[in-house]
Each structure stands twice: as C-alpha cells, then as structure tokens.
Motif scaffolding. Sequence first.
Motif, PDB file in Angstrom:
ATOM      1  N   GLU A  40      41.529  14.355  -9.603  1.00 16.71           N
ATOM      2  CA  GLU A  40      40.199  13.892 -10.006  1.00 16.71           C
ATOM      3  C   GLU A  40      39.100  14.306  -9.032  1.00 16.71           C
ATOM      4  N   ASN A  57      45.298  27.480 -13.259  1.00 13.77           N
ATOM      5  CA  ASN A  57      44.342  26.806 -14.142  1.00 13.77           C
ATOM      6  C   ASN A  57      43.975  25.398 -13.705  1.00 13.77           C
ATOM      7  N   ALA A  58      44.482  24.939 -12.567  1.00 13.46           N
ATOM      8  CA  ALA A  58      44.177  23.577 -12.117  1.00 13.46           C
ATOM      9  C   ALA A  58      43.744  23.587 -10.652  1.00 13.46           C
ATOM     10  N   GLU A 114      39.449  19.436 -13.019  1.00 17.95           N
ATOM     11  CA  GLU A 114      39.346  18.101 -12.426  1.00 17.95           C
ATOM     12  C   GLU A 114      40.722  17.494 -12.158  1.00 17.95           C
ATOM     13  N   GLN A 115      41.699  18.347 -11.920  1.00 18.73           N
ATOM     14  CA  GLN A 115      43.032  17.875 -11.567  1.00 18.73           C
ATOM     15  C   GLN A 115      43.364  18.375 -10.161  1.00 18.73           C
ATOM     16  N   TYR A 134      34.929  25.321 -11.775  1.00 19.58           N
ATOM     17  CA  TYR A 134      35.922  24.802 -10.840  1.00 19.58           C
ATOM     18  C   TYR A 134      35.273  24.586  -9.469  1.00 19.58           C
ATOM     19  N   ASP A 154      40.103  24.330 -24.890  1.00 21.22           N
ATOM     20  CA  ASP A 154      39.706  24.474 -23.491  1.00 21.22           C
ATOM     21  C   ASP A 154      40.276  23.340 -22.642  1.00 21.22           C
ATOM     22  N   MET A 155      40.314  22.141 -23.208  1.00 21.98           N
ATOM     23  CA  MET A 155      40.825  20.999 -22.463  1.00 21.98           C
ATOM     24  C   MET A 155      42.328  21.098 -22.238  1.00 21.98           C
ATOM     25  N   LEU A 156      43.014  21.875 -23.080  1.00 23.19           N
ATOM     26  CA  LEU A 156      44.450  22.063 -22.926  1.00 23.19           C
ATOM     27  C   LEU A 156      44.786  23.160 -21.934  1.00 23.19           C
ATOM     28  N   TYR A 181      42.308  24.538 -19.304  1.00 19.37           N
ATOM     29  CA  TYR A 181      41.616  24.479 -18.019  1.00 19.37           C
ATOM     30  C   TYR A 181      41.629  23.049 -17.471  1.00 19.37           C
ATOM     31  N   TYR A 182      42.029  22.923 -16.202  1.00 19.42           N
ATOM     32  CA  TYR A 182      42.102  21.604 -15.563  1.00 19.42           C
ATOM     33  C   TYR A 182      41.347  21.607 -14.225  1.00 19.42           C
TER      34      TYR A 182
END
Length: 342
Positions: free
Chosen positions: A80, A133-134, A77-78, A163, A70-72, A74-75
Amino acid sequence: MRSVRPSDRHMGFSATHSIGRLAVYTFQRFWRACSAVMLTLILCYWLYGGVLIFILLLIALGGAFYNYQDMLLYYPEQPESARVFVQTPNTVGLPYQNVYLNTEDGVRINGYFIIQAADRIRNAPTFLYFHGNAGNIGHRLHNAQALYSLCGANVLLLEYRGYGKSEGTPSEAGMRLDAQAALEYLLNRCDIDINQIIIFGRSLGGAVAIDLVSNPIYMSKVFAMIVENTFTSIPLMATQIVSGMERLPMICFRNQFLNVNKIHRVRVPALFLSGLADQLIPPNMMTELFQMCGARLKLLERFETGTHNGTWQCAGYYEAINRFLGHVRHNPSNTSLSDDIV
C-alpha cells in the motif's frame, strides 16, 4: 547526489496524498456510473425484455471487463505504501543520481541512476532495468546492488508511469514511451560507454525490454538484452489462468504485450534467465521465446529452484550474466554460441 530537506519530503507526501485521493475519487465515480448503467439495463431487461436492451447490457458488461483489465495487470500500490515511499539506493550503500525524465507524451517519470566510481564509470556496462508489475524501484535495490558489485555495472532503475514517484497511469503504450525516454537519456549521457548499454527486464519488464529492443530505431543502439521469467503474450497468459479465454478475439484484450510476435525481430545478443520453479509464468514460455529469438548469439540459462520473483537469488545467477557478457565481448560478429541451452 542532491540532499532532500524534511520540508520537501513533507510537501512531496502531501502532493502524492492529494493526487491519490483524487484518483481514487475519480475511479469510484466512474465505477458507480458503470454499475448504475448496468443495473438499469438489467432492470429494463427483466421488466420489458427485448433484444436491444440485451445487446446494450452485453456492451456495458464488455466495457466494464475491458477497463477492469488494468487492475488485474498493474499493481503500483502493492504494498500500500508503494506510491508514497520509495527506498533510495544510499540506504544500501549505493551512490546514485535521482533523475526525472519527460516522455514523448509529456509524462514525468522517475528513476535512480546507480553509478560506478569515477575511474570505472566510463568502462562499465550500463543496465537499463525494467521491473515487474508490482511495487516500485526501491524494492529492486538488492538486485541492483548485486549487478553493481558483482557485474561491475551502472544501473538505471526506471519507474514506469503510475508507479512510485512517476506521474501518469500505467498502460502498454505508455510503458513503451517510458522505455524509449530512458534509453534516450542514457544515449545522451557523456560519462558512460553508450556502446555497452544492456536492456534488462523481469516479468512484465521483459515485455517492455523486448518491445524496445525489437524496435528498428533502437536495436542498433543496444549492446545486449537480458530477460527473466517473462511471457509470450498477455492473451496466452490469460488462457493459462481462465479456461475459454482463447475464444475471445484479440480486440478484447486491453493490454496485449505480444512478445511472441516481436521476439524474432530481436537481433542483439540475448540472454534468457528462466526459473523452473516459476508458478506464475510457465517456464516453457521462456523456452519458446528463446527458440523464436532472431539473435544469432543467444543463451538460455535455467535455474531449478528459481521462482518467479526469486530467480535472481539462485546460485550461479550473476555468474551466468557475466559469462554471457563475456561471450558478447569476445564475439563482436555475434556468431552463434556452441551450446545454446544450459
């Protein structure tokens, strides 16, 4: 449009900050626990050996890899600040309604509904917009502004769970429910033409769009589908990035987004917007999806200088969308286009 008091913004920030700290704390506790288990197993194997310890170590490593996916993908918090600050449409001169929807599994998600003037809203097409995704929906406002002004469309920018200001945690199954809730919301509005709803998705959003439109429950309720720079599936994307991933069984992939298995079920008119300078998703994946699409009326538009996130800025982009919508309006029987690839 509802005004927001400074005190409300402060309270919203405080709540978001508290939730964020709790989420980070929970993840850190989980990660430390997994690490401790793996280190213990490694130590036991080094001291005592044994097949059982080795198997348990492999299971622990596999579980960590499975959950780390999932960390790879979904972003949220990009950058920050993406979970704290979401730019509103009025900052770029767009009239809008700030909407909150409840999904089938009880998650509260956010969206911006950008609406045409009262004398045009009922006749305008409505885009249901699924982003990549970001970031958050505020990062897509300039694209939405062009759809609003150059295509004369209403635009619902949907924020996935996890998100922006939406609750929850991102997941493939969750995004499916988010998309369904957004479409149901539009279908229940009485001030738009529900026969002109266009499902739009970019990158990961293209997978969300294909999943929604390929669903037999919803395909008859959609006017058209537009996808941009999306992929055939996550497992196939993984093989493009890491050699040998094709040997892994499908169960190893936490998120799959099997567009290649769903696209043949898409029957509504479909437009594929492909940036040939995309260095993230191979453009041939868009060509493959186009060729496998089950729609009788479909069109593939290619943009030589289109990058993964910048194709929407290419010359002729909005003309291609308007040309496609014109084809759909003048071909109510969804007959095939004479020139499928441009």
